[in-house]
Write an enzyme that holds these catalytic residues in place. Structure first.
Site, PDB file in Angstrom:
ATOM      1  N   HIS A 125     114.336  63.193 -14.442  1.00  0.00           N
ATOM      2  CA  HIS A 125     113.904  63.572 -15.792  1.00  0.00           C
ATOM      3  C   HIS A 125     112.788  62.699 -16.355  1.00  0.00           C
ATOM      4  O   HIS A 125     112.322  62.934 -17.467  1.00  0.00           O
ATOM      5  CB  HIS A 125     115.089  63.514 -16.759  1.00  0.00           C
ATOM      6  CG  HIS A 125     115.501  62.109 -17.100  1.00  0.00           C
ATOM      7  ND1 HIS A 125     116.210  61.309 -16.238  1.00  0.00           N
ATOM      8  CD2 HIS A 125     115.269  61.347 -18.200  1.00  0.00           C
ATOM      9  CE1 HIS A 125     116.415  60.129 -16.789  1.00  0.00           C
ATOM     10  NE2 HIS A 125     115.848  60.114 -17.981  1.00  0.00           N
TER      11      HIS A 125
HETATM   12  C1  UD1 Z   1     115.581  59.871 -23.381  1.00  0.00           C
HETATM   13  C2  UD1 Z   1     115.222  58.373 -23.263  1.00  0.00           C
HETATM   14  C3  UD1 Z   1     115.316  57.964 -21.812  1.00  0.00           C
HETATM   15  C4  UD1 Z   1     116.643  58.340 -21.205  1.00  0.00           C
HETATM   16  C5  UD1 Z   1     116.901  59.820 -21.417  1.00  0.00           C
HETATM   17  C6  UD1 Z   1     118.248  60.224 -20.886  1.00  0.00           C
HETATM   18  C7  UD1 Z   1     113.551  57.438 -24.820  1.00  0.00           C
HETATM   19  C8  UD1 Z   1     112.132  57.046 -24.951  1.00  0.00           C
HETATM   20  N1  UD1 Z   1     113.849  58.132 -23.699  1.00  0.00           N
HETATM   21  O1  UD1 Z   1     114.581  60.598 -22.676  1.00  0.00           O
HETATM   22  O2  UD1 Z   1     115.152  56.563 -21.725  1.00  0.00           O
HETATM   23  O3  UD1 Z   1     116.629  58.051 -19.835  1.00  0.00           O
HETATM   24  O4  UD1 Z   1     116.852  60.083 -22.818  1.00  0.00           O
HETATM   25  O5  UD1 Z   1     118.488  61.570 -21.105  1.00  0.00           O
HETATM   26  O6  UD1 Z   1     114.341  57.148 -25.679  1.00  0.00           O
HETATM   27  N2  UD1 Z   1     116.466  67.799 -25.551  1.00  0.00           N
HETATM   28  C9  UD1 Z   1     117.421  68.765 -25.639  1.00  0.00           C
HETATM   29  N3  UD1 Z   1     118.674  68.413 -26.067  1.00  0.00           N
HETATM   30  C10 UD1 Z   1     118.996  67.134 -26.391  1.00  0.00           C
HETATM   31  C11 UD1 Z   1     118.009  66.155 -26.296  1.00  0.00           C
HETATM   32  C12 UD1 Z   1     116.751  66.491 -25.869  1.00  0.00           C
HETATM   33  O7  UD1 Z   1     117.186  69.931 -25.346  1.00  0.00           O
HETATM   34  O8  UD1 Z   1     120.173  66.891 -26.769  1.00  0.00           O
HETATM   35  C13 UD1 Z   1     115.123  68.173 -25.069  1.00  0.00           C
HETATM   36  C14 UD1 Z   1     114.077  68.220 -26.152  1.00  0.00           C
HETATM   37  O9  UD1 Z   1     113.372  69.393 -25.999  1.00  0.00           O
HETATM   38  C15 UD1 Z   1     113.170  67.036 -25.863  1.00  0.00           C
HETATM   39  C16 UD1 Z   1     113.406  66.763 -24.385  1.00  0.00           C
HETATM   40  O10 UD1 Z   1     114.721  67.244 -24.108  1.00  0.00           O
HETATM   41  O11 UD1 Z   1     111.858  67.341 -26.150  1.00  0.00           O
HETATM   42  C17 UD1 Z   1     113.331  65.295 -24.065  1.00  0.00           C
HETATM   43  O12 UD1 Z   1     114.233  64.557 -24.908  1.00  0.00           O
HETATM   44  P1  UD1 Z   1     113.851  63.089 -25.461  1.00  0.00           P
HETATM   45  O13 UD1 Z   1     114.997  62.527 -26.228  1.00  0.00           O
HETATM   46  O14 UD1 Z   1     112.512  63.155 -26.106  1.00  0.00           O
HETATM   47  O15 UD1 Z   1     113.631  62.232 -24.180  1.00  0.00           O
HETATM   48  P2  UD1 Z   1     114.427  62.175 -22.835  1.00  0.00           P
HETATM   49  O16 UD1 Z   1     113.536  62.636 -21.767  1.00  0.00           O
HETATM   50  O17 UD1 Z   1     115.784  62.825 -22.962  1.00  0.00           O
END
Ligand code: UD1
Length: 393
Positions: free
Chosen positions: A225
């Site tokens: 991811h």
């Molecule tokens: C975040 C953390 C990363 C961790 C990862 C674990 C930071 C900078 N990054 O990255 O260190 O390894 O979490 O998962 O804090 N989304 C959903 N549902 C959710 C959460 C997110 O659909 O419950 C989607 C959203 O569209 C979002 C994308 O996932 O744009 C990425 O989520 P985000 O929290 O921005 O970063 P992660 O890649 O999850």
């Protein structure tokens, strides 16, 4: 209910725990439990520890958040900021604004942050301006790669925190090299392993192998991811081709992270599962750990999985140029890989023994106890960081 809404006994130590994203939940669970266990005990003149849990809402889906609360027996958050997704600046700013208001109301003695996500850094920044003491659990890890958002979060958090609780001695060294006074650093061990050890019976009862028709040591478990792997079309396409190729050798289980799924959609990469390439929605804690223990091979870019596979001595290939967890390479069963070297590395794993490496020191399930000891010890000193020299040994 806030700290200030209850009748507090004298000397109550008010601890506010922060959780925001999936990899935080298995770290806060054992700390909350250990605090609750000790809360009625007299320790160092402190009669009671009152712990509250704040969820920033950085992750919010049932599969990214609630399932972990359920399985790990974490009580519902006392406060949820509900910030949701956004750019880094938007997400960080929303957490800071919401959290500042909470701090004004709650006046915690300590804020405990874990890991390296945006919530970790945002809450630490707020506290440092308000003179609230911060303990950082999993301090001192460094990938030395500032293109990783987590590396920025680690550096900022560690520069500002008052108590740096590290998982291993390499992390102590990183902090000393950055000029952090040694009295602020305490090596307490790996908190994630506390959750793993406590939940082993449930992990081993998970029906996931049966449900997916997998044989012990007969499949690969894949999680990917990181923006560096999935945010570029060329790299994501190559990854999917490699997974197809791997699935011709043995079944591949790939629970897909929302970021990876979103990027596949954007690039028009079809996620066609087949008998051997099992693409799933994100899975819960028990199933993930059960797959990690029983896989022939883990392929990941997650920090947590590098450590969990090391605990189980399961061979792990980490698709990254670096790791902030070098002990998993030197002591554990982890190896870094690239898209170019992946086919050879997979071949090498499949032809060597199926379990190897050692469990690092202090990955023993007792880290939460050591964290509470450090917090209590430091709490005897006034909240002036200069005076922290009096504690932390
Ligand atoms: C975040 C953390 C990363 C961790 C990862 C674990 C930071 C900078 N990054 O990255 O260190 O390894 O979490 O998962 O804090 N989304 C959903 N549902 C959710 C959460 C997110 O659909 O419950 C989607 C959203 O569209 C979002 C994308 O996932 O744009 C990425 O989520 P985000 O929290 O921005 O970063 P992660 O890649 O999850």
């Amino acid at each position: 209910m806030g700290f200030n809404n209850i009748e507090e006994p004298m000397n109550t130590l008010k601890v506010l725990m922060i959780a925001g994203a999936r990899p935080n939940f298995m770290k806060v669970a054992p700390i909350i439990k250990a605090i609750e266990l000790r809360s009625s005990q007299e320790e160092g003149g402190i009669r009671n520890i009152d712990v509250r849990l704040l969820h920033t809402g950085q992750h919010y889906d049932e599969a990214m958040s609630e399932v972990f609360f359920r399985e790990l027996g974490i009580r519902p958050p006392d406060i949820n900021l509900g910030v949701g997704s956004g750019t880094h600046a938007v997400q960080t700013a929303k957490i800071m604004t919401g959290f500042e208001a909470v701090c004004l109301k709650e006046t915690p003695d300590w804020v405990v942050v874990v890991g390296d996500v945006n919530s970790t850094m945002a809450c630490t920044l707020v506290c440092s301006k308000m003179g609230i003491r911060v303990a950082h659990v999993e301090a001192g890890l460094r990938s030395f790669d500032r293109t990783m958002p987590e590396e920025i979060n680690r550096i900022v958090t560690d520069a500002l925190a008052d108590l740096l609780l590290t998982p291993s001695h390499d992390a102590d060294e990183n902090l000393r090299r950055e000029g952090i006074p040694p009295h602020k650093i305490v090596c307490v061990g790996n908190i994630m392993i506390d959750s793993l050890v406590e939940n082993l019976p449930q992990i081993r009862q998970s029906p996931v192998l049966r449900n997916l028709e997998l044989k012990r040591e007969g499949f690969a478990y894949v999680t990917l991811h990181r923006p560096s792997n999935v945010d570029q079309e060329a790299s994501l396409r190559t990854i999917m081709l490699e997974l197809d190729r791997l699935a011709k050798r043995l079944p591949v289980v790939f629970p897909i992270h929302p970021r990876t799924k979103k990027m596949c959609g954007q690039f028009g990469i079809s996620l066609t599962a087949n008998q051997n390439l099992k693409i799933l929605d994100p899975i819960g804690y028990y199933d993930s750990l059960c797959l990690t223990e029983n896989a022939r091979l883990v392929l990941t870019d997650s920090g947590g999985l590098q450590e969990e596979s090391t605990y189980f001595k399961t061979p792990c290939l980490t698709l990254r140029p670096n790791t902030e967890r070098p002990i998993t390479l030197t002591v554990g069963s982890n190896k870094l890989t690239t898209l170019a070297s992946l086919p050879n590395d997979i071949e090498a794993v499949l032809t060597r023994e199926s379990r190897f490496g050692r469990v690092p020191a202090l990955w023993d399930g007792k880290t939460a106890e050591r964290i509470i000891d450090s917090l209590l010890q430091c709490s005897r000193a006034p909240a002036d960081s200069e005076k922290l020299a009096a504690c932390a040994g």
